[in-house]
Structures are given as C-alpha cells and as structure tokens.
Design a protein around this motif. Structure first.
Motif, PDB file in Angstrom:
ATOM      1  N   LEU A   1     -11.803  -8.663  13.634  1.00 12.90           N
ATOM      2  CA  LEU A   1     -11.033  -9.552  12.773  1.00 12.90           C
ATOM      3  C   LEU A   1     -10.326 -10.613  13.616  1.00 12.90           C
ATOM      4  N   PRO A   2     -10.727 -11.884  13.491  1.00  7.76           N
ATOM      5  CA  PRO A   2     -10.118 -12.926  14.312  1.00  7.76           C
ATOM      6  C   PRO A   2      -8.686 -13.220  13.884  1.00  7.76           C
ATOM      7  N   PHE A   3      -7.869 -13.600  14.854  1.00  5.66           N
ATOM      8  CA  PHE A   3      -6.493 -13.985  14.583  1.00  5.66           C
ATOM      9  C   PHE A   3      -6.208 -15.368  15.166  1.00  5.66           C
TER      10      PHE A   3
ATOM     11  N   ALA B   1      -7.972 -27.113  21.136  1.00  6.70           N
ATOM     12  CA  ALA B   1      -7.720 -26.590  19.798  1.00  6.70           C
ATOM     13  C   ALA B   1      -7.181 -25.168  19.857  1.00  6.70           C
ATOM     14  N   LEU B   2      -6.170 -24.936  19.046  1.00  8.37           N
ATOM     15  CA  LEU B   2      -5.647 -23.597  18.836  1.00  8.37           C
ATOM     16  C   LEU B   2      -5.850 -23.287  17.360  1.00  8.37           C
ATOM     17  N   TYR B   3      -6.695 -22.313  17.088  1.00 10.95           N
ATOM     18  CA  TYR B   3      -6.971 -21.902  15.712  1.00 10.95           C
ATOM     19  C   TYR B   3      -6.127 -20.666  15.436  1.00 10.95           C
ATOM     20  N   HIS B   4      -5.243 -20.765  14.462  1.00 10.87           N
ATOM     21  CA  HIS B   4      -4.331 -19.658  14.148  1.00 10.87           C
ATOM     22  C   HIS B   4      -4.527 -19.289  12.682  1.00 10.87           C
ATOM     23  N   MET B   5      -5.187 -18.166  12.451  1.00  7.54           N
ATOM     24  CA  MET B   5      -5.496 -17.768  11.074  1.00  7.54           C
ATOM     25  C   MET B   5      -4.244 -17.442  10.261  1.00  7.54           C
ATOM     26  N   GLY B   6      -3.170 -17.032  10.922  1.00  7.78           N
ATOM     27  CA  GLY B   6      -1.931 -16.746  10.209  1.00  7.78           C
ATOM     28  C   GLY B   6      -1.352 -17.981   9.550  1.00  7.78           C
ATOM     29  N   ILE B   7      -1.448 -19.127  10.219  1.00  2.00           N
ATOM     30  CA  ILE B   7      -0.978 -20.389   9.633  1.00  2.00           C
ATOM     31  C   ILE B   7      -1.806 -20.736   8.403  1.00  2.00           C
ATOM     32  N   TYR B   8      -3.097 -20.476   8.491  1.00  4.58           N
ATOM     33  CA  TYR B   8      -4.012 -20.753   7.378  1.00  4.58           C
ATOM     34  C   TYR B   8      -3.674 -19.893   6.160  1.00  4.58           C
ATOM     35  N   ALA B   9      -3.308 -18.644   6.396  1.00  2.71           N
ATOM     36  CA  ALA B   9      -3.156 -17.683   5.307  1.00  2.71           C
ATOM     37  C   ALA B   9      -1.723 -17.490   4.818  1.00  2.71           C
TER      38      ALA B   9
ATOM     39  N   PRO C   1       1.657 -19.445   3.898  1.00  2.00           N
ATOM     40  CA  PRO C   1       2.348 -20.729   3.709  1.00  2.00           C
ATOM     41  C   PRO C   1       3.731 -20.792   4.353  1.00  2.00           C
ATOM     42  N   LYS C   2       4.455 -19.677   4.387  1.00  2.00           N
ATOM     43  CA  LYS C   2       5.788 -19.688   5.006  1.00  2.00           C
ATOM     44  C   LYS C   2       5.693 -19.907   6.511  1.00  2.00           C
ATOM     45  N   LEU C   3       4.697 -19.298   7.133  1.00  2.00           N
ATOM     46  CA  LEU C   3       4.488 -19.492   8.563  1.00  2.00           C
ATOM     47  C   LEU C   3       4.083 -20.940   8.845  1.00  2.00           C
ATOM     48  N   LEU C   4       3.228 -21.491   8.023  1.00  2.00           N
ATOM     49  CA  LEU C   4       2.819 -22.891   8.166  1.00  2.00           C
ATOM     50  C   LEU C   4       4.029 -23.805   8.038  1.00  2.00           C
ATOM     51  N   GLU C   5       4.854 -23.570   7.036  1.00  2.00           N
ATOM     52  CA  GLU C   5       6.047 -24.398   6.821  1.00  2.00           C
ATOM     53  C   GLU C   5       6.982 -24.310   8.030  1.00  2.00           C
ATOM     54  N   TRP C   6       7.196 -23.091   8.534  1.00  5.42           N
ATOM     55  CA  TRP C   6       8.033 -22.922   9.722  1.00  5.42           C
ATOM     56  C   TRP C   6       7.477 -23.748  10.885  1.00  5.42           C
ATOM     57  N   PHE C   7       6.177 -23.640  11.119  1.00  4.90           N
ATOM     58  CA  PHE C   7       5.560 -24.338  12.242  1.00  4.90           C
ATOM     59  C   PHE C   7       5.695 -25.853  12.088  1.00  4.90           C
ATOM     60  N   GLN C   8       5.441 -26.354  10.893  1.00  6.85           N
ATOM     61  CA  GLN C   8       5.538 -27.798  10.657  1.00  6.85           C
ATOM     62  C   GLN C   8       6.968 -28.305  10.840  1.00  6.85           C
ATOM     63  N   GLU C   9       7.949 -27.508  10.468  1.00  5.32           N
ATOM     64  CA  GLU C   9       9.351 -27.903  10.648  1.00  5.32           C
ATOM     65  C   GLU C   9       9.783 -27.848  12.115  1.00  5.32           C
ATOM     66  N   GLU C  10       9.273 -26.889  12.854  1.00  6.98           N
ATOM     67  CA  GLU C  10       9.647 -26.719  14.251  1.00  6.98           C
ATOM     68  C   GLU C  10       8.935 -27.692  15.190  1.00  6.98           C
TER      69      GLU C  10
ATOM     70  N   LEU D   1       5.206 -19.022  18.038  1.00 10.47           N
ATOM     71  CA  LEU D   1       4.236 -18.858  16.959  1.00 10.47           C
ATOM     72  C   LEU D   1       3.440 -17.565  17.119  1.00 10.47           C
ATOM     73  N   VAL D   2       3.022 -17.288  18.326  1.00  7.16           N
ATOM     74  CA  VAL D   2       2.190 -16.115  18.598  1.00  7.16           C
ATOM     75  C   VAL D   2       2.912 -14.813  18.230  1.00  7.16           C
ATOM     76  N   THR D   3       4.225 -14.803  18.351  1.00  8.56           N
ATOM     77  CA  THR D   3       4.999 -13.582  18.078  1.00  8.56           C
ATOM     78  C   THR D   3       5.256 -13.334  16.597  1.00  8.56           C
ATOM     79  N   LYS D   4       4.954 -14.286  15.751  1.00 13.29           N
ATOM     80  CA  LYS D   4       5.402 -14.265  14.363  1.00 13.29           C
ATOM     81  C   LYS D   4       4.646 -13.312  13.432  1.00 13.29           C
TER      82      LYS D   4
END
Length: 151
Positions: A68-70, A81-89, A91-100, A132-135
C-alpha cells in the motif's frame, strides 16, 4: 536512467548531480520522520514509502502484489516530486499543508492531487516536509485508504 534502480541509494546515485543532494536530503528527512510501521524501497520506478504486506496483506487495490503506497519521491524532468497519498485522501491534511506552505517557502505552491512539485530545488521547504511526514500513522493511513480511496 538506463536501468531501473533497485534501491533508493541506486536511484539517487543515478540522478543528475544537481538533483542528488536535494533528493537525498528529502529521502533522509522522510526516513527520520516516517511513523513506525512504514517501509521504504523502490516502487513504480520511484523511492517509495509504504505499508508492507506484513501489516496490510491486501496490498494496493490497483495491484494487490504491490504494498500500500503512502509517499513516493521522484526526480522528474522539470521538478522533484513528492507524492503524498494522505494529502490526496484527507482534506484536513491538505488544508493544513496549504496553509503552512507559505510560512516555509517563498515560492508558490505547485501541486496536483497528491503531487507536490519542487521546481526550484533551492527553495524546498524541508522543515515543512518533515512535519507533513509525521501527520499520519500507518493505521490512520490504512483507515483513510479503506474509507476514501479504495471504495
């Protein structure tokens, strides 16, 4: 690359000289901050950080033989490129990342669904990537994957 790399170290060594240091630094930061249970290796021609079959025997729904890729890390033609499946799946993590992101980089955030593109290799926000990696733990990723991605 003339032949596929078998290890992250081979992959990094095969990159153009100017890409080796930033990809190596990202790889080390990811390894240092990756929650327990994830493993690393080569997946899909990139450096992969994944949930091994020993923890998630079902594997990836697209190809159950694959773990299972992460996160994946790759040097593409015009960017790293850094592909982070958690950001994709998640929305709260994506929002945090975009704000930070603007707090850590003067460059505009360039990303797709799960892909963060670093076109200026001198302005990669390494500290933010470490956070991000720790989230997301392995179990949080599995739960999110089954609820959102696998459907």
């Amino acid at each position: 690359m003339s032949k596929p790399a078998n290890t992250p170290e081979e992959y990094i060594a095969s990159l153009p000289e100017e890409r080796q240091a930033p990809v190596s630094k990202l790889h080390k930061i990811i390894l240092k901050n990756l929650p327990e249970g994830f493993e690393t290796g080569m997946t899909y021609g990139m450096i992969g950080y994944f949930v091994p079959h020993s923890i998630y025997p079902q594997g990836y729904h697209v190809d159950a033989k694959q773990p299972l890729p992460f996160i994946n890390l790759a040097s593409q033609k015009n960017f790293i490129a850094l592909y982070h499946m958690g950001i994709y799946a998640n929305p709260k993590l994506l929002e945090w990342f975009q704000e930070e992101y603007p707090k850590y980089s003067s460059t505009k955030l360039d990303m797709g669904k799960s892909c963060i593109r670093f076109k200026n290799i001198k302005k990669i926000p390494f500290e933010l990537i470490a956070q991000l990696v720790t989230k997301m733990t392995v179990q949080e990723w599995i739960t999110t994957y089954e609820e959102v991605v696998k459907k």
